[in-house]
Design a protein around this motif. Structure first.
Motif, PDB file in Angstrom:
ATOM      1  N   PRO A 151       0.956  -1.053   0.066  1.00 59.06           N
ATOM      2  CA  PRO A 151      -0.070  -0.193   0.098  1.00 59.06           C
ATOM      3  C   PRO A 151       0.888   1.316   0.103  1.00 59.06           C
ATOM      4  O   PRO A 151       1.888   1.385   0.950  1.00 59.06           O
ATOM      5  N   GLY A 197       0.702   5.651  -1.249  1.00 56.77           N
ATOM      6  CA  GLY A 197      -0.043   6.728  -1.649  1.00 56.77           C
ATOM      7  C   GLY A 197      -0.866   7.483  -0.412  1.00 56.77           C
ATOM      8  O   GLY A 197      -0.491   6.983   0.731  1.00 56.77           O
ATOM      9  N   ALA A 198      -1.131   8.515  -0.541  1.00 58.79           N
ATOM     10  CA  ALA A 198      -1.610   9.223   0.516  1.00 58.79           C
ATOM     11  C   ALA A 198      -2.831   8.751   1.493  1.00 58.79           C
ATOM     12  O   ALA A 198      -3.003   8.910   2.283  1.00 58.79           O
ATOM     13  N   VAL A 199      -3.953   8.083   0.373  1.00 56.95           N
ATOM     14  CA  VAL A 199      -5.129   7.662   1.053  1.00 56.95           C
ATOM     15  C   VAL A 199      -4.896   6.267   0.734  1.00 56.95           C
ATOM     16  O   VAL A 199      -4.615   5.465  -0.094  1.00 56.95           O
ATOM     17  N   ARG A 200      -5.031   5.317   1.951  1.00 55.29           N
ATOM     18  CA  ARG A 200      -5.024   3.739   2.006  1.00 55.29           C
ATOM     19  C   ARG A 200      -6.325   3.297   2.683  1.00 55.29           C
ATOM     20  O   ARG A 200      -6.562   3.696   3.495  1.00 55.29           O
ATOM     21  N   ARG A 201      -6.866   2.297   2.007  1.00 53.29           N
ATOM     22  CA  ARG A 201      -8.309   1.820   2.428  1.00 53.29           C
ATOM     23  C   ARG A 201      -7.896   0.317   2.700  1.00 53.29           C
ATOM     24  O   ARG A 201      -6.967  -0.299   2.401  1.00 53.29           O
ATOM     25  N   ALA A 202      -8.742  -0.160   3.877  1.00 52.95           N
ATOM     26  CA  ALA A 202      -8.758  -1.487   4.194  1.00 52.95           C
ATOM     27  C   ALA A 202     -10.062  -1.916   4.353  1.00 52.95           C
ATOM     28  O   ALA A 202     -10.809  -1.218   5.055  1.00 52.95           O
ATOM     29  N   GLY A 203     -10.496  -3.207   3.970  1.00 50.43           N
ATOM     30  CA  GLY A 203     -11.605  -3.680   4.490  1.00 50.43           C
ATOM     31  C   GLY A 203     -11.405  -4.441   5.675  1.00 50.43           C
ATOM     32  O   GLY A 203     -10.466  -4.888   6.365  1.00 50.43           O
ATOM     33  N   LEU A 204     -12.759  -4.355   6.602  1.00 51.81           N
ATOM     34  CA  LEU A 204     -12.811  -4.981   7.960  1.00 51.81           C
ATOM     35  C   LEU A 204     -13.254  -6.413   8.022  1.00 51.81           C
ATOM     36  O   LEU A 204     -13.444  -6.812   9.059  1.00 51.81           O
ATOM     37  N   ARG A 205     -13.039  -7.084   7.055  1.00 50.24           N
ATOM     38  CA  ARG A 205     -13.368  -8.609   7.241  1.00 50.24           C
ATOM     39  C   ARG A 205     -12.060  -9.274   7.472  1.00 50.24           C
ATOM     40  O   ARG A 205     -10.988  -9.112   6.809  1.00 50.24           O
ATOM     41  N   ARG A 256      -9.765 -12.137   7.139  1.00 50.20           N
ATOM     42  CA  ARG A 256      -9.383 -13.163   5.654  1.00 50.20           C
ATOM     43  C   ARG A 256      -8.862 -14.483   6.072  1.00 50.20           C
ATOM     44  O   ARG A 256      -8.040 -14.637   7.108  1.00 50.20           O
ATOM     45  N   PRO A 294      -0.690  -8.004   2.109  1.00 50.71           N
ATOM     46  CA  PRO A 294      -1.608  -6.759   2.050  1.00 50.71           C
ATOM     47  C   PRO A 294      -2.294  -6.474   0.997  1.00 50.71           C
ATOM     48  O   PRO A 294      -2.281  -7.042  -0.226  1.00 50.71           O
ATOM     49  N   GLN A 295      -3.542  -5.844   1.099  1.00 49.15           N
ATOM     50  CA  GLN A 295      -4.595  -5.659   0.105  1.00 49.15           C
ATOM     51  C   GLN A 295      -3.821  -4.850  -1.211  1.00 49.15           C
ATOM     52  O   GLN A 295      -3.036  -4.002  -1.013  1.00 49.15           O
ATOM     53  N   ALA A 311     -11.886  -3.837  -2.688  1.00 53.23           N
ATOM     54  CA  ALA A 311     -11.683  -5.185  -1.882  1.00 53.23           C
ATOM     55  C   ALA A 311     -12.104  -6.283  -2.780  1.00 53.23           C
ATOM     56  O   ALA A 311     -11.483  -7.194  -2.613  1.00 53.23           O
ATOM     57  N   THR A 312     -13.161  -6.105  -3.652  1.00 51.37           N
ATOM     58  CA  THR A 312     -13.701  -7.349  -4.328  1.00 51.37           C
ATOM     59  C   THR A 312     -12.663  -7.738  -5.192  1.00 51.37           C
ATOM     60  O   THR A 312     -12.648  -8.864  -5.612  1.00 51.37           O
TER      61      THR A 312
END
Lengths: 277, 129
Positions: free
Chosen positions: A94, A96-104, A106, A188-189, A194-195
């Motif tokens: 990951p 870049g300035a904005v990073r996202r993560a799902g809360l499921r 795995r 990592p994602q 996320a899909t």
């Protein structure tokens, strides 16, 4: 044994190729849209398959009475896993300035195709059970290459001479497969949303599972057919009446494992329904 | 399958990353998007996905645990805490208690401490005729 084993390997390749054509012409679901971004790990997976096939060809040429033929599939599988693992390791972290993560959470079981995974588990248990049986019944003479009978020995028999190196290679391959699968799930994602990232993980997990299937099923085919055909042979007079039935059952198991090995090979080369979705 | 809730961290934001994570998780818990007993991702998974150090996410989880919003169990991961045990109430004050619980829960999810929760309640009471 070497000629028979090689003929079976060639037939396996042909069967796999035929199933790949079937899966390509009549896919289980609509192919993925052409606009989808190409998976950067794909080239590593293909390189792993090619390297595994080359290493398997080298293994087949080991001049030790068919030992190399039993090692071919585990060696091929390890090439597949090495390619898949490299592909996962080269995915970006990951940034870049904005990073996202799902809360499921795995879990490995969420990504391994259920039918393929169940088949691998059953095949692994069958391989180890059968190899243990044939190893114990092999005569100590000739390093366990023959079956001990009251009137002498009969061969070729998949005793310790064949099973010990083959099972050692299978165990090493299974360990590498488990490590690769762990990496597939825990990395990592790498893509958004996320899909899309889940679809990449599912395909990688399918490749590893299919590679494991080939790794386990080809030695199972070899051991079951060699033992089954010998027990059915009219030359073997040392057996009780039920040996013929056991021989038929083992031969049937061998052909079943052969068919499944071809199917796993096709799954290795072409994504299935879940991995396309 | 429903798309799971997402967190985002902006590295250019002056708010420390652990606080961004804590705030968003608290808001998701407070709004009910993360229901009681829902398991949160392991520290390594969330830290890896967000490109943060494990200690950063661990700090956010610790603060949520201190606020009573999550519960960590050895071997069981971190889960969203259930609603607090309700004290015995008579039929008359039951609705008031329920409203107070909800207020406290939401205020804690927003990061308020005990003093600010009580002070805000007094201010509202004083401002209401």
């Amino acid at each position: 044994m070497p000629v028979f084993a090689r003929a079976m390997l060639v037939l396996l390749l042909l069967g796999t190729a035929a199933l790949v054509v079937v899966r390509a012409l009549w896919p289980l679901t609509v192919p993925a849209p052409a606009t989808r971004r190409r998976d950067p790990a794909l080239k590593w997976r293909l390189a792993g398959i090619v390297a595994g096939a080359a290493a398997a060809l080298v293994a087949v040429r080991i001049p030790e009475a068919g030992r190399g033929d039993l090692l071919a599939a585990p060696v091929f599988g390890m090439g597949v896993f090495a390619g898949a693992l490299t592909g996962e390791l080269t995915r970006g972290r990951p940034a870049g300035a904005v990073r996202r993560a799902g809360l499921r959470v795995r879990r490995t079981l969420d990504y391994v195709p259920r039918a393929l995974g169940t088949g691998v588990t059953v095949s692994t248990v069958a391989l180890f059970a059968l190899a243990t049986l044939t190893t114990r019944t092999g005569a100590p003479e000739a390093g366990g290459r023959v079956l001990a009978c009251p009137g002498g020995t009969r061969g070729p028999w998949p005793g310790a001479y064949y099973t010990v190196p083959a099972l050692a290679a299978v165990v090493a391959g299974l360990a590498l497969a488990a490590f690769t699968l762990r990496r597939v799930v825990r990395r990592p994602q790498a893509a958004e949303p996320a899909t899309a990232d889940d679809a990449l993980r599912r395909r990688s997990a399918e490749v590893v599972t299919a590679g494991t299937g080939v790794l386990v099923l080809v030695p199972l085919t070899g051991i079951a057919l060699t033992a089954g055909l010998l027990l059915q042979s009219s030359e073997v007079t040392c057996g009780a009446g039920w040996w013929d039935g056991a021989g038929q059952a083992l031969t049937a198991l061998g052909f079943l494992a052969f068919a499944f090995a071809a199917w796993y090979g096709a799954c290795l080369l072409l994504p299935g329904k879940r991995a396309r979705a | 399958m429903n798309e799971p809730p997402q967190l985002s961290v902006t590295t250019t934001d002056p708010t420390p990353p652990y606080e961004q994570v804590r705030r968003q998780l608290a808001a998701l818990i407070g709004s009910g998007a993360l229901p009681p007993d829902e398991r949160l991702p392991p520290l390594r998974q969330l830290a890896g996905d967000l490109g943060l150090a494990v200690g950063t996410v661990a700090r956010a989880y610790r603060e949520l645990e201190a606020a009573g919003l999550v519960v960590s169990r050895r071997g069981g991961g971190t889960r969203v805490a259930g609603p607090p045990a309700r004290p015995a109430a008579t039929a008359d004050d039951e609705p008031v208690l329920r409203a107070a619980e909800e207020y406290v829960w939401r205020a804690r999810a927003a990061g308020a401490d005990r003093g600010s929760i009580v002070a805000a309640l007094h201010r509202v009471l004083d401002a209401t005729p």
